[in-house]
Design a protein around this motif. Sequence first.
Motif, mmCIF file in Angstrom:
data_model
loop_
_atom_site.group_PDB
_atom_site.id
_atom_site.type_symbol
_atom_site.label_atom_id
_atom_site.label_comp_id
_atom_site.label_asym_id
_atom_site.label_seq_id
_atom_site.Cartn_x
_atom_site.Cartn_y
_atom_site.Cartn_z
ATOM 1 N N PRO A 175 2.004 -22.775 -7.242
ATOM 2 C CA PRO A 175 2.110 -23.085 -6.048
ATOM 3 C C PRO A 175 1.761 -22.050 -4.787
ATOM 4 O O PRO A 175 1.642 -22.526 -3.640
ATOM 5 C CB PRO A 175 3.777 -23.392 -5.899
ATOM 6 N N ALA A 176 1.610 -20.841 -5.268
ATOM 7 C CA ALA A 176 1.126 -19.632 -4.283
ATOM 8 C C ALA A 176 0.639 -18.612 -5.140
ATOM 9 O O ALA A 176 0.760 -18.539 -6.219
ATOM 10 C CB ALA A 176 2.263 -19.055 -3.706
ATOM 11 N N VAL A 177 -0.176 -17.873 -4.374
ATOM 12 C CA VAL A 177 -0.887 -16.581 -4.891
ATOM 13 C C VAL A 177 -0.146 -15.400 -4.216
ATOM 14 O O VAL A 177 0.202 -15.527 -3.123
ATOM 15 C CB VAL A 177 -2.146 -16.395 -4.958
ATOM 16 N N MET A 178 -0.018 -14.048 -4.991
ATOM 17 C CA MET A 178 0.594 -13.121 -4.254
ATOM 18 C C MET A 178 -0.361 -11.683 -4.446
ATOM 19 O O MET A 178 0.062 -11.190 -5.391
ATOM 20 C CB MET A 178 2.077 -13.008 -4.830
ATOM 21 N N PRO A 179 -1.231 -11.667 -3.859
ATOM 22 C CA PRO A 179 -2.221 -10.633 -3.787
ATOM 23 C C PRO A 179 -1.434 -9.174 -3.318
ATOM 24 O O PRO A 179 -0.653 -9.439 -2.372
ATOM 25 C CB PRO A 179 -3.396 -10.994 -2.816
ATOM 26 N N LEU A 180 -1.999 -8.296 -3.917
ATOM 27 C CA LEU A 180 -1.290 -6.989 -3.478
ATOM 28 C C LEU A 180 -2.125 -6.639 -2.029
ATOM 29 O O LEU A 180 -3.239 -6.695 -1.922
ATOM 30 C CB LEU A 180 -1.398 -6.005 -4.379
ATOM 31 N N ALA A 181 -1.304 -5.595 -1.255
ATOM 32 C CA ALA A 181 -1.897 -5.051 -0.164
ATOM 33 C C ALA A 181 -2.353 -3.553 -0.712
ATOM 34 O O ALA A 181 -3.367 -3.183 -0.193
ATOM 35 C CB ALA A 181 -0.979 -5.154 0.851
ATOM 36 N N ALA A 182 -1.649 -2.955 -1.494
ATOM 37 C CA ALA A 182 -1.819 -1.783 -2.049
ATOM 38 C C ALA A 182 -0.841 -1.440 -3.403
ATOM 39 O O ALA A 182 -0.091 -2.397 -3.462
ATOM 40 C CB ALA A 182 -1.590 -0.566 -1.205
ATOM 41 N N PRO A 183 -1.189 -0.501 -4.211
ATOM 42 C CA PRO A 183 -0.380 -0.241 -5.549
ATOM 43 C C PRO A 183 1.086 -0.562 -5.012
ATOM 44 O O PRO A 183 1.956 0.009 -3.973
ATOM 45 C CB PRO A 183 -0.716 0.909 -6.055
ATOM 46 N N ILE A 184 1.740 -0.859 -6.074
ATOM 47 C CA ILE A 184 3.440 -1.225 -6.020
ATOM 48 C C ILE A 184 3.889 0.190 -5.491
ATOM 49 O O ILE A 184 3.897 1.185 -6.189
ATOM 50 C CB ILE A 184 3.971 -1.607 -7.289
ATOM 51 N N GLY A 185 4.932 0.211 -4.579
ATOM 52 C CA GLY A 185 5.586 1.275 -4.200
ATOM 53 C C GLY A 185 4.724 2.539 -3.330
ATOM 54 O O GLY A 185 5.429 3.692 -3.224
ATOM 55 N N SER A 186 3.537 2.237 -3.194
ATOM 56 C CA SER A 186 2.768 3.337 -2.750
ATOM 57 C C SER A 186 3.013 3.170 -1.194
ATOM 58 O O SER A 186 2.694 4.465 -0.555
ATOM 59 C CB SER A 186 1.187 3.026 -2.702
ATOM 60 N N GLY A 187 3.436 2.500 -0.488
ATOM 61 C CA GLY A 187 3.430 2.192 1.073
ATOM 62 C C GLY A 187 2.273 2.578 1.676
ATOM 63 O O GLY A 187 2.325 3.123 2.912
ATOM 64 N N LEU A 188 0.849 2.522 1.204
ATOM 65 C CA LEU A 188 -0.154 2.768 1.638
ATOM 66 C C LEU A 188 -0.699 1.657 2.794
ATOM 67 O O LEU A 188 -1.511 2.009 3.536
ATOM 68 C CB LEU A 188 -1.307 2.649 0.534
ATOM 69 N N GLY A 189 -0.040 0.487 2.641
ATOM 70 C CA GLY A 189 -0.417 -0.333 3.853
ATOM 71 C C GLY A 189 -1.906 -1.063 3.235
ATOM 72 O O GLY A 189 -2.148 -0.898 2.122
ATOM 73 N N VAL A 190 -2.175 -2.263 3.978
ATOM 74 C CA VAL A 190 -3.078 -2.861 3.318
ATOM 75 C C VAL A 190 -4.841 -2.253 3.315
ATOM 76 O O VAL A 190 -5.183 -1.657 4.176
ATOM 77 C CB VAL A 190 -3.530 -4.269 4.580
ATOM 78 N N GLN A 191 -4.977 -2.019 2.123
ATOM 79 C CA GLN A 191 -6.247 -1.088 1.799
ATOM 80 C C GLN A 191 -7.559 -2.111 1.873
ATOM 81 O O GLN A 191 -8.504 -1.352 2.129
ATOM 82 C CB GLN A 191 -6.046 -0.675 0.270
ATOM 83 N N ASN A 192 -7.231 -3.250 1.901
ATOM 84 C CA ASN A 192 -8.749 -3.901 1.862
ATOM 85 C C ASN A 192 -8.340 -5.196 2.490
ATOM 86 O O ASN A 192 -8.258 -6.169 2.259
ATOM 87 C CB ASN A 192 -9.289 -4.237 0.559
ATOM 88 N N PRO A 193 -8.542 -5.000 4.156
ATOM 89 C CA PRO A 193 -8.007 -6.131 4.906
ATOM 90 C C PRO A 193 -9.052 -7.129 4.926
ATOM 91 O O PRO A 193 -8.719 -8.416 5.050
ATOM 92 C CB PRO A 193 -8.010 -5.466 6.340
ATOM 93 N N ALA A 194 -10.323 -6.987 4.632
ATOM 94 C CA ALA A 194 -11.236 -7.904 4.424
ATOM 95 C C ALA A 194 -11.194 -8.818 3.168
ATOM 96 O O ALA A 194 -11.295 -9.970 3.329
ATOM 97 C CB ALA A 194 -12.486 -7.238 4.141
ATOM 98 N N ASN A 195 -10.742 -8.293 2.101
ATOM 99 C CA ASN A 195 -10.354 -9.655 1.123
ATOM 100 C C ASN A 195 -9.156 -10.235 1.352
ATOM 101 O O ASN A 195 -9.342 -11.303 1.067
ATOM 102 C CB ASN A 195 -9.768 -8.351 -0.157
ATOM 103 N N LEU A 196 -8.297 -9.692 2.031
ATOM 104 C CA LEU A 196 -6.900 -10.784 2.528
ATOM 105 C C LEU A 196 -7.786 -11.633 3.538
ATOM 106 O O LEU A 196 -7.158 -12.960 3.484
ATOM 107 C CB LEU A 196 -5.765 -10.053 3.098
ATOM 108 N N ARG A 197 -8.259 -11.226 4.379
ATOM 109 C CA ARG A 197 -8.898 -12.196 5.356
ATOM 110 C C ARG A 197 -9.890 -13.219 4.666
ATOM 111 O O ARG A 197 -9.763 -14.555 5.219
ATOM 112 C CB ARG A 197 -9.703 -11.340 6.359
ATOM 113 N N ILE A 198 -10.630 -12.703 3.928
ATOM 114 C CA ILE A 198 -11.575 -13.748 3.183
ATOM 115 C C ILE A 198 -10.920 -14.827 2.176
ATOM 116 O O ILE A 198 -11.023 -15.929 2.352
ATOM 117 C CB ILE A 198 -12.507 -13.008 2.014
#
Lengths: 261, 66
Positions: A153-176
């Motif tokens: 019912p939903a998808v849960m893409p990562l923004a960066a590795p778990i627990g890394s706190g790096l923030g969104v590493q690939n904003p283009a992928n999320l936007r696409i």
Amino acid sequence: MTDIFKNDLFELAGKVFDSRLIIGTGKYRSFKEMQDAHKASGAEMVTVAVNRVPLDRKVESFLDYLDPNMMILPNTAGCYDSEHAIRTARLAREALETDWIKLEVIGDQTTLLPDNEQTLEAAKVLVDEGFIVLPYFSDDLIMAKKLLAIGCPAVMPLAAPIGSGLGVQNPANLRIMREQLPDAIIIVDAGVGTASDAAICMELGADAILMNTAIAEAENAEQMGHAMKFAVQAGRLAYRAGRMPKRLYASASSPIEGAIK
Amino acid sequence: MNIVVNGEEKEITEELNLEELLNRLELPKERIAIEVNKDVVRKKDWADIKINDADKIEIIHFVGGG
């Protein structure tokens, strides 16, 4: 909830939430700290992990420390193949009497990056068994399409590795992903480090965010809980408001005509 | 008979069902789940499922996680 969010509730698998923030229960320094942070965040759903009961000592029930009004979302953390994830999900369902499962099949211990192939395999089995499968996966549009096609019912893409706190590493992928799947529920799961990261995820069009470490490992978890609540709200509002276009050069805000010479 | 519970080898001298095993191990019965040889056993069946030699049993509960 203020009026501006009244017509923008978060609906997921037939349940309606005021909050677009889902938070974890791991890594807190104390139960009190966790409870304060949960309350501050305004989250209505929390994740928990399935684990062997220790046989050598008495343990308190961790679940007793959670606000009973919060929905509990068990996860399959620590599973490295579909078989383990499926078994873990079945155990969680039996123990908690919930069909909801955060599906997590890890591919590598150092990065904790997901094994998308195993995730898809497990998701198929679990969806067939009537689970509401919320899969953690790489920020990949094609994988998202496959997961949705089999009934997640939903998808849960990562923004960066778990627990890394790096923030969104690939904003283009999320936007696409957002642009190509306008009707899909997208919950960013993992990688957020601080409030601005959460706001960015929401500005990119995520419907919600799932986070743990960013709050639990903050020096003041309760304050970070507040910060994340507002960041998610601000990011959501900004997304709905529609940001101005970026320009390479300046554009004066005050009239140039009529300035004294 | 010898069984494995949560990765630990245990020796059992008399016949036990799963509910009796929980009692023996002094474990709570709420919000836990049991798997025998990789199959989940429904709570309503705990008292009916006898433990056999070489069974591999997993008993889970919940901990903090993300």
